[in-house]
Scaffold this motif. Structure first.
Motif, PDB file in Angstrom:
ATOM      1  N   HIS A 104      25.927  41.169  16.533  1.00  0.00           N
ATOM      2  CA  HIS A 104      26.644  40.071  17.161  1.00  0.00           C
ATOM      3  C   HIS A 104      27.823  39.665  16.284  1.00  0.00           C
ATOM      4  N   VAL A 105      29.061  39.833  16.776  1.00  0.00           N
ATOM      5  CA  VAL A 105      30.225  39.461  15.946  1.00  0.00           C
ATOM      6  C   VAL A 105      31.031  38.316  16.547  1.00  0.00           C
ATOM      7  N   ASP A 106      30.897  38.107  17.857  1.00  0.00           N
ATOM      8  CA  ASP A 106      31.536  36.977  18.530  1.00  0.00           C
ATOM      9  C   ASP A 106      33.026  36.874  18.205  1.00  0.00           C
ATOM     10  N   LEU A 107      33.755  37.908  18.579  1.00  0.00           N
ATOM     11  CA  LEU A 107      35.194  37.984  18.298  1.00  0.00           C
ATOM     12  C   LEU A 107      35.981  37.569  19.535  1.00  0.00           C
ATOM     13  N   GLY A 108      37.041  36.821  19.324  1.00  0.00           N
ATOM     14  CA  GLY A 108      37.929  36.450  20.440  1.00  0.00           C
ATOM     15  C   GLY A 108      39.313  37.026  20.203  1.00  0.00           C
ATOM     16  N   TYR A 109      39.872  37.664  21.251  1.00  0.00           N
ATOM     17  CA  TYR A 109      41.207  38.265  21.194  1.00  0.00           C
ATOM     18  C   TYR A 109      42.096  37.511  22.170  1.00  0.00           C
ATOM     19  N   ASN A 164      33.725  46.789  16.704  1.00  0.00           N
ATOM     20  CA  ASN A 164      34.673  45.675  16.610  1.00  0.00           C
ATOM     21  C   ASN A 164      36.090  46.236  16.830  1.00  0.00           C
ATOM     22  N   PRO A 165      36.798  45.752  17.873  1.00  0.00           N
ATOM     23  CA  PRO A 165      38.078  46.395  18.215  1.00  0.00           C
ATOM     24  C   PRO A 165      39.180  46.190  17.180  1.00  0.00           C
ATOM     25  N   ILE A 166      39.009  45.269  16.240  1.00  0.00           N
ATOM     26  CA  ILE A 166      40.116  45.062  15.296  1.00  0.00           C
ATOM     27  C   ILE A 166      40.370  46.318  14.453  1.00  0.00           C
ATOM     28  N   TYR A 167      39.413  47.238  14.380  1.00  0.00           N
ATOM     29  CA  TYR A 167      39.624  48.468  13.607  1.00  0.00           C
ATOM     30  C   TYR A 167      40.240  49.585  14.459  1.00  0.00           C
ATOM     31  N   GLY A 168      40.381  49.339  15.750  1.00  0.00           N
ATOM     32  CA  GLY A 168      41.090  50.281  16.635  1.00  0.00           C
ATOM     33  C   GLY A 168      40.472  51.674  16.686  1.00  0.00           C
ATOM     34  N   GLN A 169      39.142  51.755  16.582  1.00  0.00           N
ATOM     35  CA  GLN A 169      38.506  53.073  16.491  1.00  0.00           C
ATOM     36  C   GLN A 169      38.123  53.688  17.833  1.00  0.00           C
ATOM     37  N   GLY A 170      38.118  52.871  18.915  1.00  0.00           N
ATOM     38  CA  GLY A 170      37.467  53.298  20.156  1.00  0.00           C
ATOM     39  C   GLY A 170      38.014  54.581  20.754  1.00  0.00           C
ATOM     40  N   MET A 171      39.335  54.639  20.948  1.00  0.00           N
ATOM     41  CA  MET A 171      39.896  55.817  21.627  1.00  0.00           C
ATOM     42  C   MET A 171      39.783  57.055  20.729  1.00  0.00           C
ATOM     43  N   SER A 172      39.943  56.853  19.415  1.00  0.00           N
ATOM     44  CA  SER A 172      39.830  57.998  18.506  1.00  0.00           C
ATOM     45  C   SER A 172      38.382  58.475  18.423  1.00  0.00           C
ATOM     46  N   SER A 173      37.444  57.527  18.464  1.00  0.00           N
ATOM     47  CA  SER A 173      36.028  57.927  18.505  1.00  0.00           C
ATOM     48  C   SER A 173      35.758  58.758  19.744  1.00  0.00           C
ATOM     49  N   ALA A 174      36.302  58.305  20.875  1.00  0.00           N
ATOM     50  CA  ALA A 174      36.090  59.059  22.129  1.00  0.00           C
ATOM     51  C   ALA A 174      36.638  60.484  21.971  1.00  0.00           C
ATOM     52  N   ALA A 175      37.787  60.620  21.297  1.00  0.00           N
ATOM     53  CA  ALA A 175      38.366  61.952  21.095  1.00  0.00           C
ATOM     54  C   ALA A 175      37.457  62.796  20.198  1.00  0.00           C
ATOM     55  N   MET A 176      36.844  62.146  19.212  1.00  0.00           N
ATOM     56  CA  MET A 176      35.935  62.900  18.331  1.00  0.00           C
ATOM     57  C   MET A 176      34.660  63.295  19.076  1.00  0.00           C
ATOM     58  N   HIS A 177      34.174  62.406  19.936  1.00  0.00           N
ATOM     59  CA  HIS A 177      32.997  62.784  20.745  1.00  0.00           C
ATOM     60  C   HIS A 177      33.350  63.976  21.641  1.00  0.00           C
ATOM     61  N   ALA A 178      34.591  63.967  22.158  1.00  0.00           N
ATOM     62  CA  ALA A 178      35.002  65.077  23.027  1.00  0.00           C
ATOM     63  C   ALA A 178      35.031  66.388  22.229  1.00  0.00           C
ATOM     64  N   SER A 179      35.397  66.309  20.947  1.00  0.00           N
ATOM     65  CA  SER A 179      35.344  67.523  20.109  1.00  0.00           C
ATOM     66  C   SER A 179      33.893  67.990  19.960  1.00  0.00           C
ATOM     67  N   CYS A 180      32.978  67.036  19.812  1.00  0.00           N
ATOM     68  CA  CYS A 180      31.544  67.398  19.713  1.00  0.00           C
ATOM     69  C   CYS A 180      31.095  68.048  21.021  1.00  0.00           C
ATOM     70  N   LEU A 228      30.378  47.203   7.941  1.00  0.00           N
ATOM     71  CA  LEU A 228      30.388  46.795   6.535  1.00  0.00           C
ATOM     72  C   LEU A 228      31.295  45.575   6.366  1.00  0.00           C
ATOM     73  N   ASN A 229      32.426  45.602   7.063  1.00  0.00           N
ATOM     74  CA  ASN A 229      33.337  44.454   7.008  1.00  0.00           C
ATOM     75  C   ASN A 229      32.798  43.288   7.826  1.00  0.00           C
ATOM     76  N   ASP A 230      32.275  43.586   9.002  1.00  0.00           N
ATOM     77  CA  ASP A 230      31.771  42.503   9.858  1.00  0.00           C
ATOM     78  C   ASP A 230      30.644  41.726   9.171  1.00  0.00           C
ATOM     79  N   LEU A 231      29.818  42.449   8.430  1.00  0.00           N
ATOM     80  CA  LEU A 231      28.668  41.788   7.799  1.00  0.00           C
ATOM     81  C   LEU A 231      29.092  40.837   6.673  1.00  0.00           C
ATOM     82  N   ARG A 232      30.344  40.915   6.262  1.00  0.00           N
ATOM     83  CA  ARG A 232      30.800  39.974   5.234  1.00  0.00           C
ATOM     84  C   ARG A 232      31.178  38.631   5.853  1.00  0.00           C
ATOM     85  N   LEU A 233      31.276  38.581   7.193  1.00  0.00           N
ATOM     86  CA  LEU A 233      31.622  37.317   7.855  1.00  0.00           C
ATOM     87  C   LEU A 233      30.389  36.413   7.846  1.00  0.00           C
TER      88      LEU A 233
END
Ligand SMILES: Cc1cc2nc3c(=O)[nH]c(=O)nc-3n(C[C@H](O)[C@H](O)[C@H](O)COP(=O)(O)OP(=O)(O)OC[C@H]3O[C@@H](n4cnc5c(N)ncnc54)[C@H](O)[C@@H]3O)c2cc1C
Length: 445
Positions: free
Chosen positions: A200-205, A324-340, A374-379
């Motif tokens: 649970h990170v409860d982030l607002g954009y 957490n979208p602030i790291y912008g990983q979603g689309m690149s993760s999807a591309a890596m899953h597609a490689s898998c 790792l970063n989120d858990l510091r909040l």
């Protein structure tokens, strides 16, 4: 394969479809939004209901861009020719922490564009593949035959379950995003559902578009992490996008989430310690109202922990894990899953359950999950679950973060991780830690 069906026609679904087009006679992409292009790229370039995060700022990391360029040569060049911005980190990425600018390091490139623009370009390339077709409908479940998934149940009317149609398929790929109902669909067929881990990170954009004033304020990409006087972490990001505009995001957590309305949006920009955001309120022209989005939790579905799973089914993209979208990983993760997925399909000898696919994607998910959590858990408001060794990992990563402010080598290594070019664990190598500790010592001296 005779036919593969992809559920969901967003980034992960489109990339899965691209990979499947090399392995199936026919690939169908089943999507509930009407995303059929009508005349060039014009249609489908606005946000759509099935992808509510499409209103929010999105950047394509280098890790994802490289992969997409391999499947669609010239993809990034086309985006840029049509107005997207290419940000070279050595020149264009201004990162501030508490108003202090990080040392610049070059050689890493990101793409800044609106999310619907990125998706429309990808869709155009995918739909140009000869053996691929879009199907407009809402998935309601899976069809099973013995120990395998034999198809998909969907409706074309969206409301009337009696209208249900079954689409036969040799392989079904779930790309319906973080709210996927794959667990329920599996249970309906008598199969166990995967455990879903949530943090649970409860982030607002809140994101707004600005017209760029001519000849002034040339920033391509700026991001600013700051802390309010009462200790709340805030993030602001600004990116040049197509149409000679900037997309600007302000984000906060828990009861510091940004509210609606342009007054509060502009106030947050004014309060930001980085000059780019303050200046925006003076010479940028706000286009329309800011739009808010809430991201309650990071979540992952641990398919690899199941002891039974049907053949002919797998999941990709946010349906597998969303961070957490602030790291912008979603689309690149999807591309890596597609490689898998590509590796799985190339090595697959039968239609057995996709354990080897889930094993490979697990490593990808673990890595992105580690960077994000790792970063989120510091909040202070994020309560866990904390992985083993969290305290020490957090302390070491704090040293590396601090060193990256001034040491170009450390900053470069951090960028390679955050851009999904190298695994997160590389930052914990003794050589990197020693160098980081030395850099921090020099900062304090
Ligand atoms: C606020 C925010 C900001 C983000 N910023 C970034 C960023 O900067 N960089 C980045 O790389 N990533 C970012 N992401 C993540 C990114 O949006 C996703 O990871 C990416 O879109 C891949 O998602 P997906 O294709 O798996 O699912 P989604 O994009 O969620 O798409 C799911 C698709 O499935 C369809 N669908 C769902 N249910 C059904 C059904 N029953 N029948 C038929 N169709 C269905 C939907 O209509 C949709 O098209 C951000 C996310 C958020 C929330």
């Amino acid at each position: 394969m005779r036919r593969a069906v992809v559920l969901g026609g967003s980034i992960a679904g489109l990339l899965a479809a691209r990979v499947l087009s090399d392995h199936a006679d026919e690939v169908l992409v089943l999507e509930r939004d009407d995303i059929a292009p009508r005349g060039g790229l014009g249609s489908g370039q606005g946000p759509r209901p099935g992808v509510p995060q499409g209103t929010q700022m999105h950047a394509l990391l280098e890790g994802g861009r490289r992969r997409i360029d391999e499947w669609f040569p010239g993809f990034a060049t086309d985006l840029i020719a049509d107005g997207a911005a290419l940000a070279d980190t050595g020149r264009d990425l201004h990162t501030y922490v508490g108003g202090r600018r990080k040392v610049l390091v070059d050689g890493v490139e990101m793409i800044s564009a609106t999310r619907p623009f990125l998706e429309a370009h990808l869709r155009r390339r995918v739909l140009s593949l000869g053996n691929l077709r879009l199907v407009h409908g809402r998935v309601c479940g899976l069809a099973f035959e013995g120990a395998r998934v034999s198809g998909v149940r969907y409706t074309r009317t969206f409301t009337d379950a009696r209208d249900e149609v079954v689409l036969d398929s040799d392989l079904v790929v779930d790309a319906t995003g973080r709210a996927s109902r794959i667990g329920t669909w599996l249970q309906e067929g008598g199969w166990p559902e995967p455990a879903t881990r949530r943090m649970h990170v409860d982030l607002g954009y809140t994101t707004a578009l600005f017209r760029r004033p001519e000849g002034r304020h040339d920033t391509t990409l700026a991001q600013s992490l700051s802390t309010t006087p009462d200790g709340r972490l805030r993030l602001s990001t600004l990116g040049r996008v197509e149409g000679d505009r900037w997309i600007v995001l302000v984000a906060g957590y828990a009861d510091d989430r940004p509210g609606r309305g342009s007054d509060e949006f502009l106030l947050r920009c004014k309060q930001d310690p980085a000059a780019e955001f303050r200046q925006l309120t003076e010479d940028g022209e706000l286009m329309g109202e800011p739009v808010s989005y809430r991201h309650p939790d990071n979540r992952r579905r641990d398919f690899h922990l199941l002891d039974r799973f049907p053949a002919g089914l797998l999941a990709i993209g946010d349906a597998l894990a969303s961070f957490n979208p602030i790291y912008g990983q979603g689309m690149s993760s999807a591309a890596m899953h597609a490689s898998c997925l590509a590796a799985y399909l190339e090595s697959r000898k039968s239609l057995d359950p996709a354990w080897s696919y889930f094993k490979q994607t697990r490593a990808v998910v673990d890595d992105a999950w580690r960077t994000s959590t790792l970063n989120d858990l510091r909040l202070p408001h994020v309560t866990g679950p904390r992985p083993r060794g969290f305290r020490i990992a957090s302390r070491l990563s704090d040293i590396v973060d601090r060193a990256s402010m001034t040491d170009p080598v450390i900053h470069r290594r951090c960028l390679e991780v955050t851009q999904m070019l190298t695994p997160a664990r590389t930052l914990m190598r003794p050589g990197t830690l020693l160098r980081a500790a030395w850099a921090v010592r020099n900062q304090d001296a």
